[in-house]
Design an enzyme around this catalytic site. Sequence first.
Site, PDB file in Angstrom:
ATOM      1  N   LYS A  66       0.817  -1.230   0.000  1.00  0.00           N
ATOM      2  CA  LYS A  66       0.000   0.000   0.000  1.00  0.00           C
ATOM      3  C   LYS A  66       0.847   1.275   0.000  1.00  0.00           C
ATOM      4  O   LYS A  66       0.433   2.291  -0.542  1.00  0.00           O
ATOM      5  CB  LYS A  66      -0.960  -0.003   1.194  1.00  0.00           C
ATOM      6  N   GLY A 127      -3.310   0.208  17.961  1.00  0.00           N
ATOM      7  CA  GLY A 127      -2.390   0.000  16.849  1.00  0.00           C
ATOM      8  C   GLY A 127      -1.974   1.329  16.257  1.00  0.00           C
ATOM      9  O   GLY A 127      -2.710   2.319  16.324  1.00  0.00           O
ATOM     10  N   ALA A 128      -0.777   1.347  15.676  1.00  0.00           N
ATOM     11  CA  ALA A 128      -0.273   2.575  15.046  1.00  0.00           C
ATOM     12  C   ALA A 128       0.524   2.222  13.799  1.00  0.00           C
ATOM     13  O   ALA A 128       1.447   2.923  13.428  1.00  0.00           O
ATOM     14  CB  ALA A 128       0.573   3.355  16.048  1.00  0.00           C
ATOM     15  N   ALA A 131      -2.525  -0.085   9.079  1.00  0.00           N
ATOM     16  CA  ALA A 131      -3.976  -0.284   9.164  1.00  0.00           C
ATOM     17  C   ALA A 131      -4.621   0.816  10.014  1.00  0.00           C
ATOM     18  O   ALA A 131      -5.679   1.359   9.672  1.00  0.00           O
ATOM     19  CB  ALA A 131      -4.282  -1.662   9.738  1.00  0.00           C
ATOM     20  N   THR A 153       4.317   0.177  20.763  1.00  0.00           N
ATOM     21  CA  THR A 153       5.385   1.172  20.632  1.00  0.00           C
ATOM     22  C   THR A 153       4.721   2.550  20.702  1.00  0.00           C
ATOM     23  O   THR A 153       4.136   3.019  19.728  1.00  0.00           O
ATOM     24  CB  THR A 153       6.111   1.000  19.278  1.00  0.00           C
ATOM     25  N   ASP A 155       5.706   5.613  20.790  1.00  0.00           N
ATOM     26  CA  ASP A 155       6.159   6.705  19.907  1.00  0.00           C
ATOM     27  C   ASP A 155       5.363   6.777  18.606  1.00  0.00           C
ATOM     28  O   ASP A 155       5.094   7.860  18.099  1.00  0.00           O
ATOM     29  CB  ASP A 155       7.649   6.517  19.554  1.00  0.00           C
ATOM     30  N   LYS A 156       5.014   5.608  18.078  1.00  0.00           N
ATOM     31  CA  LYS A 156       4.271   5.598  16.812  1.00  0.00           C
ATOM     32  C   LYS A 156       2.878   6.190  16.997  1.00  0.00           C
ATOM     33  O   LYS A 156       2.366   6.914  16.144  1.00  0.00           O
ATOM     34  CB  LYS A 156       4.199   4.175  16.249  1.00  0.00           C
ATOM     35  N   GLY A 243     -13.715  -7.829  10.731  1.00  0.00           N
ATOM     36  CA  GLY A 243     -13.527  -6.864   9.654  1.00  0.00           C
ATOM     37  C   GLY A 243     -14.102  -7.277   8.308  1.00  0.00           C
ATOM     38  O   GLY A 243     -13.796  -6.637   7.298  1.00  0.00           O
TER      39      GLY A 243
HETATM   40  P1  ATR Z   1      -0.492  -3.181   9.376  1.00  0.00           P
HETATM   41  O1  ATR Z   1      -0.297  -2.675   7.979  1.00  0.00           O
HETATM   42  O2  ATR Z   1      -1.280  -4.446   9.470  1.00  0.00           O
HETATM   43  O3  ATR Z   1      -0.980  -2.111  10.286  1.00  0.00           O
HETATM   44  P2  ATR Z   1       2.093  -2.767  10.534  1.00  0.00           P
HETATM   45  O4  ATR Z   1       2.206  -1.433   9.890  1.00  0.00           O
HETATM   46  O5  ATR Z   1       3.294  -3.666  10.586  1.00  0.00           O
HETATM   47  O6  ATR Z   1       0.960  -3.639   9.858  1.00  0.00           O
HETATM   48  O7  ATR Z   1       1.549  -2.528  12.028  1.00  0.00           O
HETATM   49  C1  ATR Z   1       1.263  -3.589  12.882  1.00  0.00           C
HETATM   50  C2  ATR Z   1       0.603  -3.040  14.142  1.00  0.00           C
HETATM   51  O8  ATR Z   1       0.221  -4.120  14.980  1.00  0.00           O
HETATM   52  C3  ATR Z   1       1.518  -2.155  14.984  1.00  0.00           C
HETATM   53  O9  ATR Z   1       0.716  -1.230  15.685  1.00  0.00           O
HETATM   54  C4  ATR Z   1       2.139  -3.186  15.941  1.00  0.00           C
HETATM   55  O10 ATR Z   1       2.638  -2.642  17.124  1.00  0.00           O
HETATM   56  P3  ATR Z   1       4.143  -1.980  17.130  1.00  0.00           P
HETATM   57  O11 ATR Z   1       3.993  -0.653  16.460  1.00  0.00           O
HETATM   58  O12 ATR Z   1       4.507  -1.896  18.553  1.00  0.00           O
HETATM   59  O13 ATR Z   1       4.999  -2.942  16.349  1.00  0.00           O
HETATM   60  C5  ATR Z   1       0.921  -4.019  16.235  1.00  0.00           C
HETATM   61  N1  ATR Z   1       1.217  -5.390  16.712  1.00  0.00           N
HETATM   62  C6  ATR Z   1       1.522  -6.456  15.961  1.00  0.00           C
HETATM   63  N2  ATR Z   1       1.668  -7.549  16.728  1.00  0.00           N
HETATM   64  C7  ATR Z   1       1.435  -7.158  18.017  1.00  0.00           C
HETATM   65  C8  ATR Z   1       1.420  -7.825  19.273  1.00  0.00           C
HETATM   66  N3  ATR Z   1       1.678  -9.131  19.386  1.00  0.00           N
HETATM   67  N4  ATR Z   1       1.123  -7.110  20.367  1.00  0.00           N
HETATM   68  C9  ATR Z   1       0.858  -5.788  20.286  1.00  0.00           C
HETATM   69  N5  ATR Z   1       0.849  -5.096  19.119  1.00  0.00           N
HETATM   70  C10 ATR Z   1       1.139  -5.770  18.011  1.00  0.00           C
END
Ligand code: ATR
Length: 274
Positions: A66, A127-128, A131, A153, A155-156, A243
């Site tokens: 994307k 989430g950050a 998506a 995380t 910061d994101k 979803g």
């Molecule tokens: P997408 O395009 O699906 O959003 P991405 O940009 O890699 O994929 O983002 C994944 C998101 O899921 C992030 O918010 C990630 O948290 P981090 O920013 O800390 O990496 C979160 N995520 C994925 N697996 C996770 C887990 N086991 N526990 C908590 N957050 C998770």
Amino acid sequence: MSSRFAVIGNPIEHSKSPIIHHAFATQMGIEVDYGRVLSPLDRFVETVQTMRLEGYRGANVTVPFKLEAFNLANQLTERAHDAGAVNTLVFYENGIAGDNTDGIGLVRDIQQNLKIDIKDKRVLLIGAGGAAEGVLHPVLEQQPKLLVITNRTLDKALNMVKKVEDKESLRFVSVNAHAFEDIASHSFDIVINATSSGLSDSELPLPPSIFAQQALAYDMMYGRETPFIRFAKRHGAGLVADGLGMLVEQAAEAFYLWHGVMPKTAPVIASLRS
Ligand code: ATR
């Protein structure tokens, strides 16, 4: 002659987009040829150029392309710009237009299908990543009372808040970022899981008190019950949703961009569920 479209991704074999677009086409009496295109990870641009030469009129773009689609398009809609990502391409003779229909897909699923207004609600976005970024602006445009972004995380999440603060038209909504452990004293009417944690069946370390009475717990993943949905059922969410509706709604908006007509989504969602 039917017009050609496809969804591009890697992997792509499980995509439901061809089923959805063919169902829309049948409903609207339009001939559409919609396939799946597996792009090599390092060949997205070449894959799109080949498709244009082969006469495709547009494409949907899914994981992990994307952002590359965003960079490739020479014309972007405002919502693609806000999302920083593109999930729908329209091929013109002289260029490629990029749009993002994910956010409007989520908003329509919540408001029209699940019949829950976002306006004046307290919303938690978990989430950050891509998506979450993709749905942030469209959710805020519905004017929730409060939107909190929480992410492993932090910061994101803070960066996402900063970007919104820079946008004049969204200044009136209260948007904050907090760590998982710092949301224990808040409860929310709508909790949206936009992390990919469900893919690995991981539990999110969320405080159980986040669900207000009658809260909606929405997981942007579909296809199976995620730990988040199980957690929400255990801790008082009034309604849970996956979803699948968002997937169909974002497809409907792409269909509208390409064909100029808006299909009915409810029968397609029902048939996919059965
Ligand atoms: P997408 O395009 O699906 O959003 P991405 O940009 O890699 O994929 O983002 C994944 C998101 O899921 C992030 O918010 C990630 O948290 P981090 O920013 O800390 O990496 C979160 N995520 C994925 N697996 C996770 C887990 N086991 N526990 C908590 N957050 C998770």
